[in-house]
Design an enzyme around this catalytic site. Sequence first.
Site, PDB file in Angstrom:
ATOM      1  N   CYS A 114       0.614  -1.691  -0.455  1.00  0.00           N
ATOM      2  CA  CYS A 114      -0.036  -0.297  -0.300  1.00  0.00           C
ATOM      3  C   CYS A 114       1.009   1.401  -0.127  1.00  0.00           C
ATOM      4  CB  CYS A 114      -1.208  -0.094   1.191  1.00  0.00           C
ATOM      5  SG  CYS A 114      -2.639  -1.782   1.205  1.00  0.00           S
ATOM      6  N   HIS A 259      -4.052   7.090   1.808  1.00  0.00           N
ATOM      7  CA  HIS A 259      -4.170   5.454   1.175  1.00  0.00           C
ATOM      8  C   HIS A 259      -5.421   5.597   1.672  1.00  0.00           C
ATOM      9  CE1 HIS A 259      -4.370   1.527  -0.007  1.00  0.00           C
ATOM     10  NE2 HIS A 259      -3.990   1.442   1.729  1.00  0.00           N
ATOM     11  N   ASN A 289      -9.910  -1.261  -1.658  1.00  0.00           N
ATOM     12  CA  ASN A 289      -8.486  -0.771  -1.146  1.00  0.00           C
ATOM     13  C   ASN A 289      -7.645  -1.485  -2.637  1.00  0.00           C
ATOM     14  OD1 ASN A 289      -6.476  -0.592  -0.821  1.00  0.00           O
ATOM     15  ND2 ASN A 289      -6.065  -1.827   1.426  1.00  0.00           N
TER      16      ASN A 289
HETATM   17  O1  UT7 Z   1      -3.853  -1.840   3.076  1.00  0.00           O
HETATM   18  C1  UT7 Z   1      -3.871  -3.182   3.839  1.00  0.00           C
HETATM   19  C2  UT7 Z   1      -4.450  -2.895   4.918  1.00  0.00           C
HETATM   20  N1  UT7 Z   1      -5.608  -3.148   5.886  1.00  0.00           N
HETATM   21  C3  UT7 Z   1      -5.876  -2.246   6.426  1.00  0.00           C
HETATM   22  O2  UT7 Z   1      -5.678  -1.514   6.884  1.00  0.00           O
HETATM   23  C4  UT7 Z   1      -6.662  -3.020   7.217  1.00  0.00           C
HETATM   24  C5  UT7 Z   1      -7.465  -2.439   8.755  1.00  0.00           C
HETATM   25  N2  UT7 Z   1      -8.397  -3.112   9.292  1.00  0.00           N
HETATM   26  C6  UT7 Z   1      -9.552  -3.378   9.044  1.00  0.00           C
HETATM   27  O3  UT7 Z   1      -9.919  -2.656   8.257  1.00  0.00           O
HETATM   28  C7  UT7 Z   1     -10.582  -4.316  10.229  1.00  0.00           C
HETATM   29  O4  UT7 Z   1      -9.836  -4.577  10.516  1.00  0.00           O
HETATM   30  C8  UT7 Z   1     -10.881  -4.698   9.074  1.00  0.00           C
HETATM   31  C9  UT7 Z   1     -12.475  -4.086   8.597  1.00  0.00           C
HETATM   32  C10 UT7 Z   1     -10.782  -6.236   8.542  1.00  0.00           C
HETATM   33  C11 UT7 Z   1     -11.874  -5.843  10.406  1.00  0.00           C
HETATM   34  O5  UT7 Z   1     -12.827  -4.601  10.884  1.00  0.00           O
HETATM   35  P1  UT7 Z   1     -13.182  -5.151  13.171  1.00  0.00           P
HETATM   36  O6  UT7 Z   1     -13.858  -4.571  13.428  1.00  0.00           O
HETATM   37  O7  UT7 Z   1     -11.356  -5.217  13.105  1.00  0.00           O
HETATM   38  O8  UT7 Z   1     -13.973  -6.786  12.938  1.00  0.00           O
HETATM   39  P2  UT7 Z   1     -12.802  -7.794  12.941  1.00  0.00           P
HETATM   40  O9  UT7 Z   1     -11.962  -8.886  12.396  1.00  0.00           O
HETATM   41  O10 UT7 Z   1     -13.039  -7.565  14.943  1.00  0.00           O
HETATM   42  O11 UT7 Z   1     -14.270  -8.728  13.361  1.00  0.00           O
HETATM   43  C12 UT7 Z   1     -15.596  -8.276  14.041  1.00  0.00           C
HETATM   44  C13 UT7 Z   1     -16.020  -9.831  13.620  1.00  0.00           C
HETATM   45  C14 UT7 Z   1     -15.887 -11.533  13.734  1.00  0.00           C
HETATM   46  O12 UT7 Z   1     -16.868 -12.000  13.967  1.00  0.00           O
HETATM   47  P3  UT7 Z   1     -17.300 -11.991  16.105  1.00  0.00           P
HETATM   48  O13 UT7 Z   1     -15.071 -12.979  15.960  1.00  0.00           O
HETATM   49  O14 UT7 Z   1     -17.277 -11.236  16.587  1.00  0.00           O
HETATM   50  O15 UT7 Z   1     -18.109 -13.891  15.361  1.00  0.00           O
HETATM   51  C15 UT7 Z   1     -15.655 -11.645  12.264  1.00  0.00           C
HETATM   52  O16 UT7 Z   1     -15.598 -12.714  12.162  1.00  0.00           O
HETATM   53  O17 UT7 Z   1     -17.433  -9.313  12.045  1.00  0.00           O
HETATM   54  C16 UT7 Z   1     -16.794 -10.976  11.209  1.00  0.00           C
HETATM   55  N3  UT7 Z   1     -16.661 -10.502   9.568  1.00  0.00           N
HETATM   56  C17 UT7 Z   1     -17.221  -9.939   9.564  1.00  0.00           C
HETATM   57  N4  UT7 Z   1     -18.679 -10.275   9.251  1.00  0.00           N
HETATM   58  C18 UT7 Z   1     -19.273  -9.876   8.230  1.00  0.00           C
HETATM   59  C19 UT7 Z   1     -15.483 -10.319   9.286  1.00  0.00           C
HETATM   60  N5  UT7 Z   1     -14.972  -9.686   8.155  1.00  0.00           N
HETATM   61  C20 UT7 Z   1     -16.346 -10.300   8.102  1.00  0.00           C
HETATM   62  C21 UT7 Z   1     -17.905  -9.565   6.573  1.00  0.00           C
HETATM   63  N6  UT7 Z   1     -18.549  -9.572   7.037  1.00  0.00           N
HETATM   64  N7  UT7 Z   1     -16.846  -8.918   5.767  1.00  0.00           N
END
Ligand code: UT7
Length: 332
Positions: A114, A259, A289
Site C-alpha cells: 500500500c 491511502h 482498497n
Molecule cells: O491496505 C491494507 C491494510 N489493511 C487495513 O488497513 C485493514 C485494517 N483493518 C480493518 O480495516 C478492520 O480490522 C477490518 C475491517 C478488516 C475488520 O474489522 P474489525 O472491526 O477489526 O472486525 P473483526 O476482524 O474483529 O471481526 C469482527 C467480527 C468477527 O466475528 P465474531 O468473531 O465477532 O463473531 C468476524 O468474523 O466480524 C466478522 N467479520 C465479518 N462479518 C461480516 C469479519 N469480516 C466480515 C465480513 N462480513 N466481511
Amino acid sequence: MTHRSRILGIGMSVPKRIVTNNDLATKMETSHEWIVERTGIEQRHWVEEGETGTTLATAASKQAIERSGVDPKDIDLIIYATLSPDFFFPGTAVFVQRALGMKEIPCLDIRQQCTGFIYGLSIADAYIRTGMFKNILMIGSEVHSTGLDVSTAGRDITVLFGDGAGAVVVGRATDDKHMILSTHIHADGSEAEILWTEYPASARHPRISEAAMAERKHFPTMNGKKVFKHAVTRMPQAIMEGMIANDLKLTDIDMMIPHQANLRINQMVAQMIGMPAEKTHNTIMKYGNTTAASIPMCMYDALELGKIKDGNLVCLVAFGAGLTWGSAFLRW
Ligand code: UT7
C-alpha cells in the site's frame, strides 16, 4: 546541477465490472451494512477475463502521458509498484513498456504494497534530482480479485480489495510553485506476517502444494485489528515528519490524500492530527482498497472534482503490509 521534480500528468483506470457489497453477500456470509459500517466500502471494480494489471496500467499511463504533454519518446524510465504482479517473473513494467510501444527504456518493478506509490515517487524524485532521468512514468496497478478467497473463510479480507491502476508522469520542476517538496519512507519487518500471502513461495518446498491450498494458504491473511492500530499510529507520524521537514503548519496543507484501506482509519487519522474533513479526500466507497494504485486514483478523483487546484499543497500518506509507511508533500 540538481533539479527538482513535479508531477506533470495523472491518469487512472478501473475494470468495467462493478461488484457491490450485495453481490458479495450472495457468495459469503456478509452484508452491505457490515461492510459499510466497518470500512466505508460500498462497491469495488474487479477484472474480467482479458483485463490485467498491464491493461489497467497501460490505460492509466496513456492518460497520464497525454495530460503531461510529454512526448512518449521522452519518457526514460518506468517504475511499476504492485503487490499483485501479472506473473512471478518478469516484472510487469516490461509488459506495460511493450504495450505502450516504448523502446528499450529501463523498467523497475517495486513492491512495498500500500506504500508502493509513495516509495515509487521517492525513487522518481531522487532520480530526477540527480539528473539521471528527466521524465519518469510511475505506475501503481493492482489486480487483487483473481487471488481472493470469495467464501466466508476469506470475508474479512476479500470485501476490502478492488482492482485498478493509477499513473503519473514525474518530470523536472520549472518553478517552486509546482514541485515535490519531500518524501518520507519507512518499514518495520518485525511483524511482516500480520498481512501477507504465504503461498506460492520460493521459500516453501514445494512452492505450492495441494495441502497448502486445502488450508487456503494461497489467499491473503490479515490480523485486521493489529494492522488497523499500526495504521492509525504510523500515518499521523508520517504526516508530522513531512510537516516538520518542510516547516509547515496544518493550515498550510490544502488537501490530504490518504491511502484507501478503510474509511474509519482515514477518519481517525484526520481527527488525530486535527485535519478538517473537507481537506481530505476518500474514494474507498467506490473503489475499495486498490493498494499501490489507491493514492494516484484518489488524487485523480480529487483533481476531477476541483478539490486540488494549481499550486495547492498536497500531502500523500500511506500505510501497508511489510509493514511499510510514508508520506509525500508536493505543490500541485
Ligand atoms: O491496505 C491494507 C491494510 N489493511 C487495513 O488497513 C485493514 C485494517 N483493518 C480493518 O480495516 C478492520 O480490522 C477490518 C475491517 C478488516 C475488520 O474489522 P474489525 O472491526 O477489526 O472486525 P473483526 O476482524 O474483529 O471481526 C469482527 C467480527 C468477527 O466475528 P465474531 O468473531 O465477532 O463473531 C468476524 O468474523 O466480524 C466478522 N467479520 C465479518 N462479518 C461480516 C469479519 N469480516 C466480515 C465480513 N462480513 N466481511
